[in-house]
Design a protein around this motif. Structure first.
Motif, PDB file in Angstrom:
ATOM      1  N   GLU A   1     -13.991  51.451 -44.533  1.00  4.96           N
ATOM      2  CA  GLU A   1     -15.436  51.313 -44.143  1.00  4.96           C
ATOM      3  C   GLU A   1     -15.384  49.747 -43.499  1.00  4.96           C
ATOM      4  N   GLY A   2     -14.506  48.975 -43.479  1.00  5.08           N
ATOM      5  CA  GLY A   2     -14.682  47.656 -42.881  1.00  5.08           C
ATOM      6  C   GLY A   2     -14.511  47.633 -41.485  1.00  5.08           C
TER       7      GLY A   2
ATOM      8  N   SER B   1     -17.784  48.271 -38.343  1.00  7.69           N
ATOM      9  CA  SER B   1     -18.280  47.226 -37.220  1.00  7.69           C
ATOM     10  C   SER B   1     -17.937  47.230 -35.953  1.00  7.69           C
TER      11      SER B   1
ATOM     12  N   GLU C   1     -16.028  44.890 -47.467  1.00  2.86           N
ATOM     13  CA  GLU C   1     -15.944  44.813 -46.060  1.00  2.86           C
ATOM     14  C   GLU C   1     -17.009  45.638 -45.157  1.00  2.86           C
ATOM     15  N   GLY C   2     -17.243  46.714 -45.852  1.00  5.16           N
ATOM     16  CA  GLY C   2     -17.903  47.758 -45.262  1.00  5.16           C
ATOM     17  C   GLY C   2     -19.460  47.117 -44.983  1.00  5.16           C
ATOM     18  N   LYS C   3     -19.628  46.212 -45.486  1.00  8.02           N
ATOM     19  CA  LYS C   3     -21.174  45.618 -45.844  1.00  8.02           C
ATOM     20  C   LYS C   3     -21.123  44.613 -44.638  1.00  8.02           C
ATOM     21  N   ARG C   4     -19.893  44.392 -43.989  1.00  7.37           N
ATOM     22  CA  ARG C   4     -19.862  43.341 -42.857  1.00  7.37           C
ATOM     23  C   ARG C   4     -20.856  43.965 -41.599  1.00  7.37           C
ATOM     24  N   SER C   5     -21.084  45.029 -41.268  1.00  7.96           N
ATOM     25  CA  SER C   5     -21.764  45.428 -40.263  1.00  7.96           C
ATOM     26  C   SER C   5     -23.399  44.762 -40.311  1.00  7.96           C
TER      27      SER C   5
ATOM     28  N   PRO D   1     -12.591  37.839 -40.168  1.00  5.69           N
ATOM     29  CA  PRO D   1     -12.795  39.461 -40.639  1.00  5.69           C
ATOM     30  C   PRO D   1     -11.040  40.026 -40.074  1.00  5.69           C
TER      31      PRO D   1
END
Lengths: 398, 398
Positions: free
Chosen positions: A160-161, A164, B160-164, B287
């Motif tokens: 998922e990371g 971006s 990490e997926g919430k990084r966007s 990141p």
């Protein structure tokens, strides 16, 4: 928060059933607009009556009357292989869930991609046989290929990371930070069975899967580990990593659905109970997570998670799959086709359990792989392998 | 791929040592520009001589001559608490790693934030005592607070997926999809010790941690589970989730460093061996992930991972921490300060092991929490709690 309009190819199978459960659970996010099945007209009609899907397709045209009789409303009805491609490219759909066992899902999947539909892939054959073509077509058509296999869905969640850096058009995941993809395998019912006892394994024993409740073909594949072998090849295409970076770890509890090891030595894992509703929902609602009624893990009852190295020597499917994945071209399709025939022969008591591997290996050995084949070449190799495998079966069953 | 210029506060402690290892391992990505220690002048000088850090700080001014004598080059030298704040706000630094045991890291951390430095937080006290202030200041100064605790670093990786959806300025993670944060705890050396035997636990026994090699204060905190209690409060601030959504699971193998359960019932976990180099490097290179020489997990040797519900009744630290976290204000600082005094008294054989909990609970009961306190009010509550705890210790040690 868009409601996704989904067409289910293989609506009467076990994945199809789970997809219907998901649609019932999150009606605000998933709407079923199309249902297709091969030949179970009664079940297809019942599902259609419940969902009131406006489009229904039955491949087996001889049973179309049963379908019509049992329907309690007036959907548009398609039939035959052509109908399957039509329902896969509906203007009214956003996503096509391909859950057809065998090679039948390949053409409708490509049709869906060409029509600009996102693909939720549950049929292993699509990526095993034609991963290169499918992923290229998806890129060119700006279409997303979302994995529904619990393993690949887990990997997708662990990555998922990398979202971006996603280009919405090309849907390319950046896997430069990935060192290994670690597929977990339950190990099947014969995980601890000594090699010498393999000859006497019956279809009944092989159909008893310890953790997942699935169709018979995939359950035998779990017992031989060909299931995991096919998944290695799928992972290669889905995540654009070489087969040598895809590894398998035996995890009998089927709670960790797969893992990603990054270049810094850290590993991410996805965990949940063994229920296909989890990955199906994620494929449908991605990139969002949506509350549902599925039970989260209860760590007070989980107790322990075990991990073992596979018995590569005793279960040759993994090494055969690695070879097929590394060679590429038509070889994965050949492996897949030979395995289908061998599994059917085993269920039919024509060959013994370990002979499934022998048949596949023999047919692979006979094949001269074609690099970067087109769809026709793939389907030709598939047919060739089926004939060869039938020949092997005949010889063995004498 | 920028090389990060890092100042280490607490360079001679165990986190400091690990940070130096990381800097040696990935020199292209991490440069040590500043080193600060409390009073170990010899070790600080040796570390400075190796790294040739241009800025060095020794808090204990009486030992500054030893430092000067032992240095083999001419860095700029700071001293005292003022010097600690100066080295924390160097123009030449990008990031300050705060790894000072106790409350001493709080003022330099806030100074670093005001100077626009990213913060890598290893000192629990910073967020436990002043999480609200630190996170607000970080937001207002466009500064990132990166967790170095293995647990919070794991959670950060799972998110990490919430990084966007991250706003680079405010560094806000979107946790709307998070149902629970699950902190794992080794359970310490007394995980299976019956409650009735707690009275006779010696400091020597409590200092033997099963999986991590750390300083003595944190090792005792691991044995009482106050360490996990402090982490619950840290998680509350780092990830902006209510304390009631932060749970603890006992995981004796310390391989899964923490987990995040999402609203769809799926869980992500981060796994690695127990080595602080993993989280330190991730905080520095985030990141990005950067190849290193740390060993990845060997699943053939991992065997099993276990999970248990904590013994809440027998280890009251978790419930005390939940209460402190839910009440908020000055109560977490009071809990932390009382615990520091009680641990010191236990190591000094003035109180028995379970009396650590009693002292903390007693001081918490006596406190009237102030909501949204400023830094002075927090430090005042801290001092008050120390005095109260000392009083309790005196009474118990008679």
């Amino acid at each position: 928060m868009k409601r996704k309009r989904v067409v289910i190819l293989g609506a009467t199978g076990s994945i199809g059933e789970s997809a219907l459960k998901v649609a019932r659970d999150i009606p605000g996010r998933m709407q079923i607009v199309g249902l297709a099945a091969n030949s179970n007209a009664e079940k297809l009609a019942a599902t259609a009556n419940e969902t009131r899907a406006p489009f229904v397709c039955l491949v087996n045209e001889t049973k179309i009357d049963i379908l019509r009789r049992t329907l309690e409303y007036k959907p548009r009805i398609f039939s035959g292989d052509a109908g399957l491609c039509e329902i896969a490219s509906l203007t009214d759909a956003d996503m096509v869930l391909v859950a057809i066992v065998g090679t039948g899902g390949l053409r409708p999947a490509l049709t869906a991609i060409e029509a600009g539909k996102d693909l939720a892939v549950a049929s292993k054959e699509i990526l095993v046989m034609a991963g290169e073509i499918v992923m290229r077509e998806a890129r060119e058509n700006g279409v997303r290929v979302l994995p529904v296999d619990s393993e690949h869905n887990a990997i997708f969640q662990c990555l998922e990371g990398k979202r971006s850096t996603l280009n919405a058009e090309s849907f390319t995941l950046d896997v430069s930070d990935v060192r290994r993809i670690i597929l977990t395998a339950s190990g099947g019912p014969f995980r601890e069975t000594p090699r010498k006892d393999f000859d006497s394994i019956t279809p009944e024993q092989a159909l008893k899967h310890p953790t997942w409740n699935m169709g018979s073909k995939i359950t035998i594949d779990s017992a031989t580990l060909f299931n995991k072998g096919l998944e290695m090849i799928e992972a290669r295409w889905l995540f654009d990593v070489e087969t040598k970076r895809v590894e398998v770890v035996i995890h009998p509890q089927s709670i960790v659905h797969s893992m990603v090891e990054f270049t810094d030595g850290s590993t991410l894992a996805q965990l949940s109970y063994s229920d296909m509703c989890f990955p199906i929902q994620y494929a449908v609602t991605w990139p969002d997570r949506v509350p549902n009624t599925l039970p989260p893990l209860d760590f007070s009852k989980l107790s322990k998670l075990e991990f073992f190295t596979p018995r590569y020597e005793d279960f040759p499917a993994l090494n055969l799959a690695r070879r097929a994945g590394e060679t590429g071209g038509t070889l994965p399709a050949v492996m897949n086709a030979a395995n289908e025939i061998a599994v059917a022969a085993f269920l039919d008591r024509q060959v013994r359990f370990p002979e499934i591997w022998h048949v596949v290996e023999e047919v692979m050995n006979r094949h001269t792989a074609i690099a970067h084949p087109n769809l026709d070449a793939i389907l030709e190799a598939d047919q060739w392998a089926r004939n060869e495998a039938q020949g092997c079966v005949k010889l063995l069953s004498r």
